[in-house]
Design an enzyme around this catalytic site. Structure first.
Site, PDB file in Angstrom:
ATOM      1  N   ALA A  72      65.517  71.503  87.116  1.00 46.41           N
ATOM      2  CA  ALA A  72      64.427  72.479  86.934  1.00 46.41           C
ATOM      3  C   ALA A  72      64.275  73.331  88.181  1.00 46.41           C
ATOM      4  O   ALA A  72      64.529  72.883  89.303  1.00 46.41           O
ATOM      5  CB  ALA A  72      63.103  71.775  86.623  1.00 46.41           C
ATOM      6  N   GLU A 103      72.971  67.116  78.495  1.00 46.57           N
ATOM      7  CA  GLU A 103      72.306  67.312  77.205  1.00 46.57           C
ATOM      8  C   GLU A 103      71.245  68.374  77.377  1.00 46.57           C
ATOM      9  O   GLU A 103      70.545  68.386  78.394  1.00 46.57           O
ATOM     10  CB  GLU A 103      71.608  66.020  76.758  1.00 46.57           C
ATOM     11  CG  GLU A 103      72.529  64.988  76.180  1.00 46.57           C
ATOM     12  CD  GLU A 103      72.308  63.626  76.829  1.00 46.57           C
ATOM     13  OE1 GLU A 103      71.227  63.406  77.406  1.00 46.57           O
ATOM     14  OE2 GLU A 103      73.234  62.812  76.771  1.00 46.57           O
ATOM     15  N   ASN A 108      66.594  75.550  73.924  1.00 44.55           N
ATOM     16  CA  ASN A 108      66.361  75.918  75.334  1.00 44.55           C
ATOM     17  C   ASN A 108      67.392  76.967  75.768  1.00 44.55           C
ATOM     18  O   ASN A 108      68.348  76.686  76.487  1.00 44.55           O
ATOM     19  CB  ASN A 108      66.444  74.658  76.210  1.00 44.55           C
ATOM     20  CG  ASN A 108      65.999  74.926  77.637  1.00 44.55           C
ATOM     21  OD1 ASN A 108      65.862  76.076  78.054  1.00 44.55           O
ATOM     22  ND2 ASN A 108      65.781  73.862  78.392  1.00 44.55           N
ATOM     23  N   TYR A 115      74.268  77.187  81.469  1.00 42.17           N
ATOM     24  CA  TYR A 115      75.417  76.283  81.414  1.00 42.17           C
ATOM     25  C   TYR A 115      76.657  76.991  80.838  1.00 42.17           C
ATOM     26  O   TYR A 115      77.772  76.782  81.317  1.00 42.17           O
ATOM     27  CB  TYR A 115      75.069  75.030  80.590  1.00 42.17           C
ATOM     28  CG  TYR A 115      73.875  74.266  81.132  1.00 42.17           C
ATOM     29  CD1 TYR A 115      73.730  74.032  82.504  1.00 42.17           C
ATOM     30  CD2 TYR A 115      72.876  73.780  80.286  1.00 42.17           C
ATOM     31  CE1 TYR A 115      72.634  73.345  83.001  1.00 42.17           C
ATOM     32  CE2 TYR A 115      71.781  73.088  80.780  1.00 42.17           C
ATOM     33  CZ  TYR A 115      71.666  72.878  82.137  1.00 42.17           C
ATOM     34  OH  TYR A 115      70.577  72.203  82.633  1.00 42.17           O
TER      35      TYR A 115
HETATM   36  C1  LIG Z   1      66.957  76.592  82.927  1.00 38.92           C
HETATM   37  C2  LIG Z   1      66.601  76.921  84.379  1.00 38.92           C
HETATM   38  C3  LIG Z   1      66.966  75.739  85.264  1.00 38.92           C
HETATM   39  C4  LIG Z   1      67.379  78.172  84.816  1.00 38.92           C
HETATM   40  O1  LIG Z   1      67.147  78.396  86.194  1.00 38.92           O
HETATM   41  P1  LIG Z   1      66.950  79.875  86.764  1.00 38.92           P
HETATM   42  O2  LIG Z   1      66.931  79.805  88.237  1.00 38.92           O
HETATM   43  O3  LIG Z   1      65.750  80.462  86.121  1.00 38.92           O
HETATM   44  O4  LIG Z   1      68.266  80.591  86.228  1.00 38.92           O
HETATM   45  P2  LIG Z   1      69.071  81.794  86.945  1.00 38.92           P
HETATM   46  O5  LIG Z   1      68.105  82.845  87.378  1.00 38.92           O
HETATM   47  O6  LIG Z   1      69.968  81.234  87.988  1.00 38.92           O
HETATM   48  O7  LIG Z   1      69.926  82.376  85.737  1.00 38.92           O
HETATM   49  C5  LIG Z   1      71.276  82.035  85.560  1.00 38.92           C
HETATM   50  C6  LIG Z   1      71.650  82.325  84.120  1.00 38.92           C
HETATM   51  O8  LIG Z   1      70.892  81.485  83.242  1.00 38.92           O
HETATM   52  C7  LIG Z   1      70.523  82.214  82.070  1.00 38.92           C
HETATM   53  N1  LIG Z   1      69.072  82.368  82.004  1.00 38.92           N
HETATM   54  C8  LIG Z   1      68.172  82.024  82.952  1.00 38.92           C
HETATM   55  N2  LIG Z   1      66.909  82.289  82.512  1.00 38.92           N
HETATM   56  C9  LIG Z   1      67.039  82.815  81.275  1.00 38.92           C
HETATM   57  C10 LIG Z   1      66.102  83.252  80.295  1.00 38.92           C
HETATM   58  N3  LIG Z   1      64.762  83.234  80.509  1.00 38.92           N
HETATM   59  N4  LIG Z   1      66.572  83.687  79.101  1.00 38.92           N
HETATM   60  C11 LIG Z   1      67.896  83.704  78.834  1.00 38.92           C
HETATM   61  N5  LIG Z   1      68.857  83.304  79.749  1.00 38.92           N
HETATM   62  C12 LIG Z   1      68.405  82.865  80.934  1.00 38.92           C
HETATM   63  C13 LIG Z   1      71.223  83.549  82.165  1.00 38.92           C
HETATM   64  O9  LIG Z   1      72.515  83.426  81.597  1.00 38.92           O
HETATM   65  C14 LIG Z   1      71.304  83.734  83.666  1.00 38.92           C
HETATM   66  O10 LIG Z   1      72.344  84.599  84.057  1.00 38.92           O
HETATM   67  P3  LIG Z   1      72.014  86.180  84.195  1.00 38.92           P
HETATM   68  O11 LIG Z   1      70.899  86.282  85.184  1.00 38.92           O
HETATM   69  O12 LIG Z   1      73.307  86.746  84.691  1.00 38.92           O
HETATM   70  O13 LIG Z   1      71.601  86.655  82.840  1.00 38.92           O
HETATM   71  C15 LIG Z   1      65.071  77.250  84.506  1.00 38.92           C
HETATM   72  O14 LIG Z   1      64.739  78.230  83.540  1.00 38.92           O
HETATM   73  C16 LIG Z   1      64.149  76.057  84.314  1.00 38.92           C
HETATM   74  O15 LIG Z   1      63.856  75.333  85.261  1.00 38.92           O
HETATM   75  N6  LIG Z   1      63.674  75.854  83.063  1.00 38.92           N
HETATM   76  C17 LIG Z   1      62.716  74.769  82.762  1.00 38.92           C
HETATM   77  C18 LIG Z   1      63.356  73.411  82.855  1.00 38.92           C
HETATM   78  C19 LIG Z   1      64.614  73.304  82.003  1.00 38.92           C
HETATM   79  O16 LIG Z   1      64.655  73.731  80.858  1.00 38.92           O
HETATM   80  N7  LIG Z   1      65.652  72.675  82.584  1.00 38.92           N
HETATM   81  C20 LIG Z   1      66.917  72.472  81.913  1.00 38.92           C
HETATM   82  C21 LIG Z   1      66.899  71.224  81.125  1.00 38.92           C
HETATM   83  S1  LIG Z   1      68.468  70.937  80.315  1.00 38.92           S
END
Ligand SMILES: CC(C)(COP(=O)(O)OP(=O)(O)OC[C@H]1O[C@@H](n2cnc3c(N)ncnc32)[C@H](O)[C@@H]1OP(=O)(O)O)[C@@H](O)C(=O)NCCC(=O)NCCS
Length: 143
Positions: A72, A103, A108, A115
């Site tokens: 996260a 997983e 999500n 990923y």
């Molecule tokens: C999923 C998570 C870890 C992504 O981290 P993040 O720092 O926000 O992601 P990044 O900014 O590095 O984005 C990397 C890529 O992820 C995808 N991505 C990130 N946020 C996104 C969104 N809101 N919608 C769609 N794609 C998204 C995109 O492909 C993005 O690449 P791009 O910027 O070139 O489009 C974050 O949203 C999070 O903590 N979510 C809540 C907890 C969670 O769901 N954890 C994963 C459990 S499996």
């Protein structure tokens, strides 16, 4: 931004992010604490900005196989590339010729896109895997 292996001192900030990133069913303090204990089979990687933890990812290692079991980013730092940097750093530190599994909830999309961008592929579905009845997508990357 610093990426390092976390330890027991990092418990509170990780728990705080966990509660906000997964408001419906966060990991408990005990679960997170267990991952933070020194153990050759597991690591919690953390990202720091200005001395504060802004993200984490927990990894468990087996011979030839690693599992990303929780990840996260602090909500106010999401969509800024932090998750991607953390994930790529972790993948760089996984021994060659192994498979990385995770997983993710079928709905999500932020996580699934993150990923997929890193090269993971969907390999299976576990129906109704989560307590809310949502399916899990199993993803794998060979490094
Ligand atoms: C999923 C998570 C870890 C992504 O981290 P993040 O720092 O926000 O992601 P990044 O900014 O590095 O984005 C990397 C890529 O992820 C995808 N991505 C990130 N946020 C996104 C969104 N809101 N919608 C769609 N794609 C998204 C995109 O492909 C993005 O690449 P791009 O910027 O070139 O489009 C974050 O949203 C999070 O903590 N979510 C809540 C907890 C969670 O769901 N954890 C994963 C459990 S499996």
């Amino acid at each position: 931004m610093i990426i390092r292996i976390g330890n027991a001192i990092d418990l509170e900030p990780i728990l705080s992010i966990e509660k906000r990133a997964f408001p419906e069913l966060p990991w408990s303090r005990e679960m997170i604490n267990q991952e933070l204990q020194e153990n050759p089979d597991r690591n919690t990687w953390v990202t720091e900005a200005d001395g504060n933890i802004i993200g984490y990812c927990m990894v468990r290692y087996k011979p030839g196989e690693s599992h990303l079991i929780n990840m996260a980013i602090e909500p106010s730092y999401q969509k800024m590339g932090v998750g991607q940097k953390l994930l790529l750093h972790i993948l760089d530190h996984i021994p060659n010729n192994s498979s990385v599994f995770l997983e993710v909830k079928r709905g999500n999309f932020p996580a699934i896109n993150l990923y997929l961008d890193a090269g993971f592929e969907e390999v299976a579905i576990r129906e109704k895997y989560y307590t809310d009845g949502e399916d899990a997508i199993i993803m794998c990357l060979k490094v």
